[in-house]
Scaffold this motif. Structure first.
Motif, PDB file in Angstrom:
ATOM      1  N   ASP A 205      20.824   2.164   0.238  1.00  0.00           N
ATOM      2  CA  ASP A 205      19.842   1.904   1.289  1.00  0.00           C
ATOM      3  C   ASP A 205      18.957   3.112   1.545  1.00  0.00           C
ATOM      4  OD1 ASP A 205      20.970  -0.568   1.413  1.00  0.00           O
ATOM      5  OD2 ASP A 205      21.730  -0.394   3.461  1.00  0.00           O
ATOM      6  N   ALA A 206      19.536   4.316   1.439  1.00  0.00           N
ATOM      7  CA  ALA A 206      18.738   5.526   1.625  1.00  0.00           C
ATOM      8  C   ALA A 206      17.732   5.687   0.491  1.00  0.00           C
ATOM      9  CB  ALA A 206      19.655   6.749   1.701  1.00  0.00           C
ATOM     10  N   ALA A 207      18.184   5.472  -0.756  1.00  0.00           N
ATOM     11  CA  ALA A 207      17.285   5.613  -1.901  1.00  0.00           C
ATOM     12  C   ALA A 207      16.242   4.502  -1.936  1.00  0.00           C
ATOM     13  CB  ALA A 207      18.089   5.618  -3.195  1.00  0.00           C
ATOM     14  N   ALA A 208      16.659   3.267  -1.622  1.00  0.00           N
ATOM     15  CA  ALA A 208      15.727   2.142  -1.653  1.00  0.00           C
ATOM     16  C   ALA A 208      14.658   2.262  -0.576  1.00  0.00           C
ATOM     17  CB  ALA A 208      16.486   0.821  -1.498  1.00  0.00           C
ATOM     18  N   ALA A 209      14.988   2.974   0.521  1.00  0.00           N
ATOM     19  CA  ALA A 209      13.995   3.151   1.577  1.00  0.00           C
ATOM     20  C   ALA A 209      12.745   3.824   1.024  1.00  0.00           C
ATOM     21  CB  ALA A 209      14.589   3.969   2.726  1.00  0.00           C
ATOM     22  N   LEU A 210      12.931   4.870   0.201  1.00  0.00           N
ATOM     23  CA  LEU A 210      11.781   5.565  -0.381  1.00  0.00           C
ATOM     24  C   LEU A 210      11.276   4.893  -1.653  1.00  0.00           C
ATOM     25  CD1 LEU A 210      12.330   9.420   0.002  1.00  0.00           C
ATOM     26  CD2 LEU A 210      10.394   8.064   0.801  1.00  0.00           C
ATOM     27  N   ALA A 211      12.186   4.326  -2.445  1.00  0.00           N
ATOM     28  CA  ALA A 211      11.790   3.738  -3.718  1.00  0.00           C
ATOM     29  C   ALA A 211      11.082   2.404  -3.559  1.00  0.00           C
ATOM     30  CB  ALA A 211      13.012   3.553  -4.613  1.00  0.00           C
ATOM     31  N   SER A 212      11.376   1.669  -2.473  1.00  0.00           N
ATOM     32  CA  SER A 212      10.859   0.310  -2.342  1.00  0.00           C
ATOM     33  C   SER A 212      10.329  -0.027  -0.958  1.00  0.00           C
ATOM     34  CB  SER A 212      11.970  -0.686  -2.721  1.00  0.00           C
ATOM     35  OG  SER A 212      11.569  -2.014  -2.525  1.00  0.00           O
ATOM     36  N   HIS A 213      11.073   0.321   0.090  1.00  0.00           N
ATOM     37  CA  HIS A 213      10.733  -0.188   1.417  1.00  0.00           C
ATOM     38  C   HIS A 213       9.544   0.537   2.046  1.00  0.00           C
ATOM     39  CE1 HIS A 213      15.270  -1.381   1.483  1.00  0.00           C
ATOM     40  NE2 HIS A 213      14.577  -2.049   0.581  1.00  0.00           N
ATOM     41  N   VAL A 214       9.555   1.883   2.020  1.00  0.00           N
ATOM     42  CA  VAL A 214       8.410   2.627   2.544  1.00  0.00           C
ATOM     43  C   VAL A 214       7.128   2.303   1.771  1.00  0.00           C
ATOM     44  CG1 VAL A 214       7.426   4.942   2.863  1.00  0.00           C
ATOM     45  CG2 VAL A 214       9.760   4.465   3.620  1.00  0.00           C
ATOM     46  N   PRO A 215       7.170   2.153   0.438  1.00  0.00           N
ATOM     47  CA  PRO A 215       5.953   1.743  -0.267  1.00  0.00           C
ATOM     48  C   PRO A 215       5.350   0.435   0.258  1.00  0.00           C
ATOM     49  CG  PRO A 215       7.497   2.628  -1.838  1.00  0.00           C
ATOM     50  CD  PRO A 215       8.218   2.577  -0.515  1.00  0.00           C
ATOM     51  N   HIS A 216       6.203  -0.487   0.725  1.00  0.00           N
ATOM     52  CA  HIS A 216       5.660  -1.702   1.328  1.00  0.00           C
ATOM     53  C   HIS A 216       4.901  -1.373   2.615  1.00  0.00           C
ATOM     54  CE1 HIS A 216       8.221  -3.925  -1.472  1.00  0.00           C
ATOM     55  NE2 HIS A 216       7.608  -5.025  -1.105  1.00  0.00           N
ATOM     56  N   LEU A 217       5.421  -0.447   3.405  1.00  0.00           N
ATOM     57  CA  LEU A 217       4.709  -0.037   4.613  1.00  0.00           C
ATOM     58  C   LEU A 217       3.381   0.630   4.267  1.00  0.00           C
ATOM     59  CD1 LEU A 217       7.533   1.475   6.869  1.00  0.00           C
ATOM     60  CD2 LEU A 217       6.213  -0.592   7.323  1.00  0.00           C
ATOM     61  N   LEU A 218       3.387   1.521   3.290  1.00  0.00           N
ATOM     62  CA  LEU A 218       2.169   2.233   2.920  1.00  0.00           C
ATOM     63  C   LEU A 218       1.125   1.279   2.339  1.00  0.00           C
ATOM     64  CD1 LEU A 218       3.714   5.448   1.316  1.00  0.00           C
ATOM     65  CD2 LEU A 218       2.843   5.134   3.643  1.00  0.00           C
ATOM     66  N   ALA A 219       1.593   0.343   1.506  1.00  0.00           N
ATOM     67  CA  ALA A 219       0.655  -0.640   0.947  1.00  0.00           C
ATOM     68  C   ALA A 219       0.058  -1.495   2.052  1.00  0.00           C
ATOM     69  CB  ALA A 219       1.364  -1.516  -0.081  1.00  0.00           C
ATOM     70  N   GLY A 220       0.901  -1.900   3.006  1.00  0.00           N
ATOM     71  CA  GLY A 220       0.405  -2.689   4.122  1.00  0.00           C
ATOM     72  C   GLY A 220      -0.569  -1.902   4.985  1.00  0.00           C
ATOM     73  N   ALA A 221      -0.286  -0.603   5.181  1.00  0.00           N
ATOM     74  CA  ALA A 221      -1.172   0.219   5.998  1.00  0.00           C
ATOM     75  C   ALA A 221      -2.537   0.380   5.341  1.00  0.00           C
ATOM     76  CB  ALA A 221      -0.534   1.585   6.238  1.00  0.00           C
ATOM     77  N   LEU A 222      -2.560   0.627   4.035  1.00  0.00           N
ATOM     78  CA  LEU A 222      -3.837   0.807   3.335  1.00  0.00           C
ATOM     79  C   LEU A 222      -4.643  -0.480   3.320  1.00  0.00           C
ATOM     80  CD1 LEU A 222      -5.782   2.495   1.679  1.00  0.00           C
ATOM     81  CD2 LEU A 222      -4.374   2.018  -0.356  1.00  0.00           C
ATOM     82  N   ALA A 223      -3.991  -1.582   2.949  1.00  0.00           N
ATOM     83  CA  ALA A 223      -4.705  -2.862   2.930  1.00  0.00           C
ATOM     84  C   ALA A 223      -5.100  -3.287   4.336  1.00  0.00           C
ATOM     85  CB  ALA A 223      -3.832  -3.936   2.271  1.00  0.00           C
ATOM     86  N   GLY A 224      -4.223  -3.030   5.303  1.00  0.00           N
ATOM     87  CA  GLY A 224      -4.540  -3.389   6.681  1.00  0.00           C
ATOM     88  C   GLY A 224      -5.705  -2.597   7.229  1.00  0.00           C
ATOM     89  N   ALA A 225      -5.811  -1.296   6.875  1.00  0.00           N
ATOM     90  CA  ALA A 225      -6.945  -0.487   7.321  1.00  0.00           C
ATOM     91  C   ALA A 225      -8.252  -1.033   6.773  1.00  0.00           C
ATOM     92  CB  ALA A 225      -6.745   0.965   6.890  1.00  0.00           C
ATOM     93  N   VAL A 226      -8.212  -1.496   5.533  1.00  0.00           N
ATOM     94  CA  VAL A 226      -9.414  -2.083   4.943  1.00  0.00           C
ATOM     95  C   VAL A 226      -9.798  -3.372   5.667  1.00  0.00           C
ATOM     96  CG1 VAL A 226     -10.347  -3.167   2.851  1.00  0.00           C
ATOM     97  CG2 VAL A 226      -9.058  -1.022   2.692  1.00  0.00           C
ATOM     98  N   SER A 227      -8.798  -4.140   6.079  1.00  0.00           N
ATOM     99  CA  SER A 227      -9.103  -5.394   6.763  1.00  0.00           C
ATOM    100  C   SER A 227      -9.817  -5.160   8.086  1.00  0.00           C
ATOM    101  CB  SER A 227      -7.818  -6.193   7.011  1.00  0.00           C
ATOM    102  OG  SER A 227      -7.064  -5.638   8.076  1.00  0.00           O
TER     103      SER A 227
END
Length: 366
Positions: A205-227
């Protein structure tokens, strides 16, 4: 149980009783294996299709009648009820939404024999592993997480090759649960062609947070800012590979992403703080016009990206007693996963179990 590692009715033996070392004739080892997949979305559907393509006896069940109908139209066995799908099976893959997994695990455990191996494909592991431990199911439940995905969802997007060469986390437990882990690890390598990453559930869970879960937040933040920008359409007209790659996972189903993030909330927030700190360093260097600092920060990040694409691995083999408490075996397995390694073979022989592991070798230690 017969001498060749099969059950009296001739089925491939579950719960760690491997029928022999890996061979190129992989499907033959599992010719009599009976599997079930519950939840036939992208990952579950891909598991189902791979097992079916390998010629194994597999049923797929989904709570959605239309999905069951689509499965039947593709020549897949899709019973109407969950109980019917899992009855008499040797292994069951739980592939439904994260919030549904605890209840499904209990239900499946109640209607399958004690030697039926159970596993899941959920993106968080500690909570479900703890639930299984409290209900005394870790003797046959092996928490799992294949690290694969796509923007699309559902059985229509599934592919029998989606998990080829994927990192597939399996969480070993000492005691009887080690037997189930061994058997499942061999199945994942042999039938799916995946790389088994043995890990402690909390480490996952600690490794997946950076490998997978946080990237979903960052992708959402970038796309959301564009929206929200008045230049939305102009940005999209100019967007190229960096924007497309950086926002890819923002296209995954929103409810699934929310369940994943909430299921690992504390670890995601902890790792997000580190990402925020790095962004702050970048912003401060930019604000100060400090080209050297910007260069150094991006060089540090670039080294990690390069390591992702060009990792070298050393090969290690280890034997352990086939019987006993397996504490040393599980400790070694978890250490392999924590070090970034994976397994390419697990073979049970008279008196011993043999693993082949691959650990990353850094250039400065080679």
């Amino acid at each position: 149980m017969t001498d060749d590692g099969t059950s009296p009715r001739g089925d491939a033996a579950p719960a760690g009783r491997l029928p022999g070392p890996s061979t190129p004739e992989t499907p033959g080892r599992y010719a009599d294996l009976r599997a079930a997949v519950l939840g036939t979305g992208l990952i579950g559907g891909s598991v189902l299709l791979r097992l079916h393509t390998a010629g194994l006896d597999v049923t797929g069940w989904d709570p959605d009648p239309a999905t069951r109908g689509h499965a039947r139209a593709r020549g897949l066995a899709a019973p109407e009820t969950l109980d019917e799908a899992v009855r008499g099976r040797d292994v069951v893959f739980l592939c439904g939404p994260l919030p549904s997994l605890p209840e499904t695990l209990l239900r499946v455990a109640a209607v399958t024999p004690p030697d039926c191996v159970l596993t899941d494909v959920g993106s968080t592991k500690a909570e479900l592993a703890g639930f299984a431990a409290r209900h005394r199911l870790l003797d046959r439940f092996v928490p799992g997480h294949p690290m694969a995905g796509a923007e699309s969802a559902g059985l229509t997007a599934a592919s029998p090759t989606l998990l080829d060469s994927a990192a597939w986390v399996l969480c070993p437990a000492p005691g009887p649960g080690t037997l189930a882990f061994r058997w499942l690890a061999a199945l994942v390598v042999d039938v799916f062609g995946a790389r088994v990453v043995p890990m402690d559930a909390a480490d996952h869970d600690a490794a997946a947070a950076l490998a997978s879960h946080v990237p979903h937040l960052l992708a959402g933040a970038l796309a959301g800012a564009v929206s929200r920008t008045p230049l939305r359409d102009a940005v999209l007209a100019l967007a190229a590979g960096s924007f497309s790659d950086g926002t890819r996972v923002a296209g995954t189903p929103a409810r699934r992403t929310a369940s994943m993030l909430l299921g690992n909330r504390e670890r995601v927030l902890a790792e997000l703080a580190g990402v925020t700190g790095y962004l702050t360093d970048l912003a401060e260097a930019l604000r100060a016009g400090d080209g050297d600092a910007l260069t150094a920060l991006h060089a540090e990040a670039g080294a990690v990206r390069a390591a992702l694409r060009g990792r070298a691995y050393g090969v290690e083999t280890r034997d352990f007693p086939a019987d006993g408490g397996h504490a040393d075996e599980v400790a070694w397995l978890r250490e392999v996963g924590a070090a970034g390694g994976h397994l390419s073979d697990c073979a049970v022989r008279p008196g011993t179990v043999a693993y082949t592991a691959h650990r990353p070798v850094r250039p400065d230690t080679a």
